[in-house]
Design an enzyme around this catalytic site. Structure first.
Site, PDB file in Angstrom:
ATOM      1  N   ALA A  58      -4.178  -1.700  -2.687  1.00 56.24           N
ATOM      2  CA  ALA A  58      -3.005  -1.391  -3.513  1.00 56.24           C
ATOM      3  C   ALA A  58      -2.502  -2.662  -4.203  1.00 56.24           C
ATOM      4  O   ALA A  58      -2.827  -3.773  -3.798  1.00 56.24           O
ATOM      5  CB  ALA A  58      -1.906  -0.809  -2.625  1.00 56.24           C
ATOM      6  N   PHE A  59      -1.647  -2.475  -5.232  1.00 52.29           N
ATOM      7  CA  PHE A  59      -1.184  -3.642  -6.009  1.00 52.29           C
ATOM      8  C   PHE A  59      -0.239  -4.527  -5.221  1.00 52.29           C
ATOM      9  O   PHE A  59      -0.170  -5.736  -5.460  1.00 52.29           O
ATOM     10  CB  PHE A  59      -0.500  -3.174  -7.313  1.00 52.29           C
ATOM     11  CG  PHE A  59       0.962  -2.826  -7.148  1.00 52.29           C
ATOM     12  CD1 PHE A  59       1.937  -3.819  -7.204  1.00 52.29           C
ATOM     13  CD2 PHE A  59       1.374  -1.523  -6.916  1.00 52.29           C
ATOM     14  CE1 PHE A  59       3.284  -3.503  -7.028  1.00 52.29           C
ATOM     15  CE2 PHE A  59       2.708  -1.207  -6.739  1.00 52.29           C
ATOM     16  CZ  PHE A  59       3.667  -2.202  -6.799  1.00 52.29           C
ATOM     17  N   GLY A 106      -3.026   2.707  -0.327  1.00 51.13           N
ATOM     18  CA  GLY A 106      -2.305   3.055  -1.551  1.00 51.13           C
ATOM     19  C   GLY A 106      -1.407   4.252  -1.304  1.00 51.13           C
ATOM     20  O   GLY A 106      -0.990   4.525  -0.173  1.00 51.13           O
ATOM     21  N   SER A 107      -1.154   4.996  -2.369  1.00 45.15           N
ATOM     22  CA  SER A 107      -0.206   6.104  -2.277  1.00 45.15           C
ATOM     23  C   SER A 107      -0.810   7.295  -1.525  1.00 45.15           C
ATOM     24  O   SER A 107      -2.032   7.447  -1.442  1.00 45.15           O
ATOM     25  CB  SER A 107       0.180   6.550  -3.692  1.00 45.15           C
ATOM     26  OG  SER A 107      -0.996   6.939  -4.386  1.00 45.15           O
ATOM     27  N   THR A 108       0.075   8.132  -1.038  1.00 43.37           N
ATOM     28  CA  THR A 108      -0.362   9.366  -0.382  1.00 43.37           C
ATOM     29  C   THR A 108      -1.130  10.249  -1.370  1.00 43.37           C
ATOM     30  O   THR A 108      -2.104  10.909  -1.004  1.00 43.37           O
ATOM     31  CB  THR A 108       0.877  10.079   0.192  1.00 43.37           C
ATOM     32  OG1 THR A 108       1.397   9.242   1.230  1.00 43.37           O
ATOM     33  CG2 THR A 108       0.555  11.434   0.758  1.00 43.37           C
ATOM     34  N   GLU A 166      -4.525   4.054   4.636  1.00 39.60           N
ATOM     35  CA  GLU A 166      -3.230   3.376   4.813  1.00 39.60           C
ATOM     36  C   GLU A 166      -2.385   3.768   3.622  1.00 39.60           C
ATOM     37  O   GLU A 166      -2.514   3.182   2.540  1.00 39.60           O
ATOM     38  CB  GLU A 166      -3.428   1.853   4.818  1.00 39.60           C
ATOM     39  CG  GLU A 166      -4.122   1.305   6.022  1.00 39.60           C
ATOM     40  CD  GLU A 166      -3.220   1.252   7.233  1.00 39.60           C
ATOM     41  OE1 GLU A 166      -2.044   1.669   7.144  1.00 39.60           O
ATOM     42  OE2 GLU A 166      -3.695   0.798   8.266  1.00 39.60           O
ATOM     43  N   LEU A 167      -1.522   4.767   3.796  1.00 40.24           N
ATOM     44  CA  LEU A 167      -0.869   5.371   2.636  1.00 40.24           C
ATOM     45  C   LEU A 167       0.643   5.131   2.660  1.00 40.24           C
ATOM     46  O   LEU A 167       1.127   4.283   3.395  1.00 40.24           O
ATOM     47  CB  LEU A 167      -1.239   6.858   2.595  1.00 40.24           C
ATOM     48  CG  LEU A 167      -2.753   7.117   2.693  1.00 40.24           C
ATOM     49  CD1 LEU A 167      -3.059   8.601   2.765  1.00 40.24           C
ATOM     50  CD2 LEU A 167      -3.505   6.466   1.541  1.00 40.24           C
ATOM     51  N   CYS A 186       4.981  -1.198   1.499  1.00 38.53           N
ATOM     52  CA  CYS A 186       4.777   0.117   2.122  1.00 38.53           C
ATOM     53  C   CYS A 186       5.768   0.310   3.258  1.00 38.53           C
ATOM     54  O   CYS A 186       6.148   1.433   3.580  1.00 38.53           O
ATOM     55  CB  CYS A 186       3.349   0.256   2.614  1.00 38.53           C
ATOM     56  SG  CYS A 186       2.842  -1.103   3.679  1.00 38.53           S
ATOM     57  N   GLU A 245       8.815   9.148  -1.100  1.00 43.33           N
ATOM     58  CA  GLU A 245       8.796   7.683  -1.218  1.00 43.33           C
ATOM     59  C   GLU A 245       9.066   7.305  -2.678  1.00 43.33           C
ATOM     60  O   GLU A 245       8.274   7.622  -3.555  1.00 43.33           O
ATOM     61  CB  GLU A 245       7.413   7.126  -0.802  1.00 43.33           C
ATOM     62  CG  GLU A 245       7.322   5.607  -0.903  1.00 43.33           C
ATOM     63  CD  GLU A 245       5.888   5.073  -0.788  1.00 43.33           C
ATOM     64  OE1 GLU A 245       4.981   5.643  -1.426  1.00 43.33           O
ATOM     65  OE2 GLU A 245       5.690   4.079  -0.075  1.00 43.33           O
ATOM     66  N   GLY A 257       7.334  -6.467   7.681  1.00 42.86           N
ATOM     67  CA  GLY A 257       7.011  -7.818   8.116  1.00 42.86           C
ATOM     68  C   GLY A 257       6.256  -7.849   9.426  1.00 42.86           C
ATOM     69  O   GLY A 257       6.630  -8.573  10.363  1.00 42.86           O
TER      70      GLY A 257
HETATM   71  P1  NAD Z   1      -2.151   3.710  -5.857  1.00 35.45           P
HETATM   72  O1  NAD Z   1      -2.379   4.874  -4.966  1.00 35.45           O
HETATM   73  O2  NAD Z   1      -1.750   3.961  -7.257  1.00 35.45           O
HETATM   74  O3  NAD Z   1      -3.488   2.810  -5.936  1.00 35.45           O
HETATM   75  C1  NAD Z   1      -4.046   2.250  -4.760  1.00 35.45           C
HETATM   76  C2  NAD Z   1      -5.527   2.000  -4.970  1.00 35.45           C
HETATM   77  O4  NAD Z   1      -6.195   3.257  -5.005  1.00 35.45           O
HETATM   78  C3  NAD Z   1      -5.864   1.301  -6.292  1.00 35.45           C
HETATM   79  O5  NAD Z   1      -6.927   0.398  -6.068  1.00 35.45           O
HETATM   80  C4  NAD Z   1      -6.326   2.448  -7.158  1.00 35.45           C
HETATM   81  O6  NAD Z   1      -7.204   2.068  -8.168  1.00 35.45           O
HETATM   82  C5  NAD Z   1      -7.044   3.302  -6.127  1.00 35.45           C
HETATM   83  N1  NAD Z   1      -7.247   4.692  -6.508  1.00 35.45           N
HETATM   84  C6  NAD Z   1      -6.332   5.577  -6.937  1.00 35.45           C
HETATM   85  N2  NAD Z   1      -6.910   6.763  -7.175  1.00 35.45           N
HETATM   86  C7  NAD Z   1      -8.235   6.620  -6.879  1.00 35.45           C
HETATM   87  C8  NAD Z   1      -9.365   7.475  -6.927  1.00 35.45           C
HETATM   88  N3  NAD Z   1      -9.263   8.730  -7.324  1.00 35.45           N
HETATM   89  N4  NAD Z   1     -10.564   6.980  -6.545  1.00 35.45           N
HETATM   90  C9  NAD Z   1     -10.698   5.715  -6.132  1.00 35.45           C
HETATM   91  N5  NAD Z   1      -9.658   4.851  -6.072  1.00 35.45           N
HETATM   92  C10 NAD Z   1      -8.442   5.304  -6.441  1.00 35.45           C
HETATM   93  O7  NAD Z   1      -1.067   2.768  -5.122  1.00 35.45           O
HETATM   94  P2  NAD Z   1      -0.337   1.471  -5.670  1.00 35.45           P
HETATM   95  O8  NAD Z   1       0.694   1.853  -6.667  1.00 35.45           O
HETATM   96  O9  NAD Z   1      -1.331   0.427  -6.013  1.00 35.45           O
HETATM   97  O10 NAD Z   1       0.387   0.954  -4.319  1.00 35.45           O
HETATM   98  C11 NAD Z   1       1.620   1.461  -3.856  1.00 35.45           C
HETATM   99  C12 NAD Z   1       1.406   2.514  -2.814  1.00 35.45           C
HETATM  100  O11 NAD Z   1       0.566   2.020  -1.769  1.00 35.45           O
HETATM  101  C13 NAD Z   1       2.691   2.919  -2.119  1.00 35.45           C
HETATM  102  O12 NAD Z   1       2.676   4.297  -1.883  1.00 35.45           O
HETATM  103  C14 NAD Z   1       2.649   2.150  -0.810  1.00 35.45           C
HETATM  104  O13 NAD Z   1       3.433   2.709   0.214  1.00 35.45           O
HETATM  105  C15 NAD Z   1       1.185   2.190  -0.499  1.00 35.45           C
HETATM  106  N6  NAD Z   1       0.760   1.121   0.406  1.00 35.45           N
HETATM  107  C16 NAD Z   1       0.464   1.441   1.700  1.00 35.45           C
HETATM  108  C17 NAD Z   1       0.109   0.444   2.593  1.00 35.45           C
HETATM  109  C18 NAD Z   1      -0.186   0.751   4.039  1.00 35.45           C
HETATM  110  O14 NAD Z   1      -0.711  -0.110   4.714  1.00 35.45           O
HETATM  111  N7  NAD Z   1       0.118   1.938   4.542  1.00 35.45           N
HETATM  112  C19 NAD Z   1       0.020  -0.880   2.160  1.00 35.45           C
HETATM  113  C20 NAD Z   1       0.310  -1.165   0.827  1.00 35.45           C
HETATM  114  C21 NAD Z   1       0.684  -0.151  -0.047  1.00 35.45           C
END
Ligand code: NAD
Length: 504
Positions: free
Chosen positions: A157-158, A238-240, A260-261, A294, A393, A455
């Site tokens: 994720a970013f 990334g996101s759910t 890890e969403l 997250c 969220e 943290g």
């Molecule tokens: P995002 O879901 O937009 O993107 C995350 C990653 O998934 C990126 O690399 C994106 O390119 C990839 N992705 C998205 N759709 C895909 C697909 N169809 N196929 C393959 N890859 C795909 O999330 P974001 O905006 O980068 O990050 C923020 C989100 O991440 C928030 O919901 C946050 O809570 C979550 N997050 C969770 C954790 C954790 O450990 N639980 C850690 C960091 C961030």
């Protein structure tokens, strides 16, 4: 060249990344903006689906030799990576600030987390292993063996552009896996820096192809990572919404996933809490990283005896925070949101909350900082009860305050959301702490007492339940996700007794 673009180029040059050399055969590139000012930093190469397929091919070809390299020798490569991260800590932190907008202290903290994970993985390389179990058959031995899994994919994720990669990569490397990394489309520069340091360590070790970086312009171009049967594990952060797409697709081919969403993290503050301590923890957890962790605190469930005083003290603390461009400044607490869309989502949530009876206590306003960038004051808002909106969220600094009268009610509110990542209780009552951390308490993966939800340290397994995906990365026994468990029965005798007394 503008100052920030020059800083990004200098950082990459210091690490040894030449963008010309990194370009793909087709030569396609795209520009990377900084959330600090909105201006473009640099152009980076773009990986299309064919490039992703080539990366998988290379990672698969590199795997047998890496898998047969003794784990402590693999650990030496991770030790080298840790040393390189120490050497380039400030440079990588600059890239994180430029691409994500983190304040310097948090950006350096993210690199420190990578160093810590490397140290832990080096130790792990000499001590992971399985049990020897009693066999029911004479002269037999039953044991668990742990073997490398194969090539794996890391999708990150970013908001933690470097640490999430290192949680997966340092552990996967000592476990004997090869890796294809698809970072967020928003953070290619940090990714290039991290990958270059690991490439140096791997090249010195004679295994240059063990790690592959692909820089897609569109998430959908990562599809081969989901669909190729050689990728044994897809670890996706990334996101759910993303997990709901990636998880079933990988599972449909019986690939493993580690998800890890998103989170919707809460803290309960009881009447016995030390409010000084609670306020400090809450302000960092809710407003730190501009609400873009997250584990950011998004719901504050406060007992009716303390809710007014607590809200007032948080408001006073919020009003002392400095919101601004953190580049080369140490007095800024809250940097920019990643893009305008994050602010739109935050304003939308505030407006919808108002319709549900919510009241903004402070914040939620745009702050003009120079010509570009999206800066906002952290918002604190009261809500009479938990609504569907609060159950979502909103990835921005927006903290809902919800009152409660007894602890069972507070725990019910706490758990009544789809996500299950991080949680806290502030109390000086051992019985309340025990209920919160016990079987009918918080249903999250991270359950803290008198510590905010954000943290985490690398030594504990990190991750959450329910719509957070159920995965665990970094510490404890999270390494098991990156390995294949073999159950091995060895017959040392001249007899062939069958289990369960079967005669044949
Ligand atoms: P995002 O879901 O937009 O993107 C995350 C990653 O998934 C990126 O690399 C994106 O390119 C990839 N992705 C998205 N759709 C895909 C697909 N169809 N196929 C393959 N890859 C795909 O999330 P974001 O905006 O980068 O990050 C923020 C989100 O991440 C928030 O919901 C946050 O809570 C979550 N997050 C969770 C954790 C954790 O450990 N639980 C850690 C960091 C961030």
């Amino acid at each position: 060249m503008p100052e920030l673009a020059k800083a990004a180029e200098d950082a990459l040059t210091t690490i040894g990344v030449g963008l010309g050399r990194a370009a793909t055969p087709g030569g396609a590139t795209r520009t990377v903006p900084t959330p600090l000012t909105g201006e473009d930093l640099l152009s980076v190469p773009v990986s299309d689906r064919d490039d992703v397929a080539v990366a998988i091919e290379r990672a698969a070809a590199a795997w047998p030799a890496w898998a047969q390299t003794p784990a402590p020798v693999r650990g030496e490569t991770v030790r080298r990576l840790g040393d390189l991260l120490r050497e380039h800590k400030d440079t990588l932190a600059d890239l994180i600030t430029l691409e994500v907008g983190k304040i310097a202290s948090e950006a350096r903290g993210e690199v420190q987390e990578m160093i810590d994970v490397c140290d832990m993985a080096v130790g792990l390389s000499r001590r992971f292993g399985g049990h020897t179990l009693p066999s029911e058959r004479p002269g037999h031995q039953l044991q668990e063996t742990w073997q490398p899994l194969g090539p794996i994919a890391v999708i990150s994720a970013f908001n933690f552009p470097a640490a999430v990669w290192s949680w997966n990569t340092a552990i996967a490397l000592v476990c004997g896996d090869t890796i294809v990394w698809k970072p967020s489309e928003r953070t290619p520069l940090t990714s290039l820096g991290c990958a270059a340091l690991l490439a140096q360590a791997l090249t010195e070790a004679g295994h240059p192809d063990v790690h592959q970086l692909v820089l897609t312009a569109d998430p959908a171009d990562g599809a081969p990572l989901l669909d190729d049967g050689r990728i044994r594990l897809v670890s996706a952060t990334g996101s759910t919404r993303m997990g709901a797409e990636v998880g079933p697709r990988v599972q449909a081919r019986f690939g493993r996933t580690l998800l890890e969403l998103g989170g919707n993290n809460a803290a309960i503050v009881t009447p016995s809490a030390d409010l000084d301590l609670a306020v400090r923890a809450i302000v960092f957890a809710a407003a730190g990283t501009a609400g873009q962790r997250c584990t950011t605190l998004r719901r504050l469930i406060a007992h009716e005896e303390v809710v007014d005083e607590l809200t007032d003290r948080i408001r006073a603390a919020y009003e002392q925070l400095t919101v601004g461009n953190p580049w080369r400044r140490d007095d800024v607490h809250v940097g920019p949101l990643i893009h305008e869309g994050a602010y739109t989502a935050m304003r939308d949530a505030i407006d919808r909350g108002h319709a549900d009876g919510g009241q903004v206590v402070t914040g939620g306003e745009r702050v003009e900082v120079g010509p570009g960038g999206c800066y906002v004051t952290p918002a604190l808002a009261t809500m009479p009860e938990q609504t569907d909106l609060v159950r979502e969220e909103t990835f921005a600094p927006l903290l809902w305050v919800l009152p409660y009268t007894d602890l069972d009610e507070a725990i019910a509110i706490h758990n009544d959301v789809p996500q299950g990542l991080a949680s806290s209780i502030f109390t000086r009552d051992l019985r309340e702490a025990g209920r919160f951390t016990g079987p009918l308490g918080s249903d999250c993966g991270i359950v803290n007492v008198n510590v905010g939800p954000s943290g985490a340290e690398v030594g504990g397994a990190f991750g959450g339940e329910k719509a957070t995906g159920g995965g665990r990365e970094t510490g404890s026994d999270a390494w098991k996700a990156y390995m294949r468990r073999g159950t091995t029965t060895i017959n040392h005798s001249d007899e062939l007794p069958l289990a369960q007394g079967v005669e044949f």
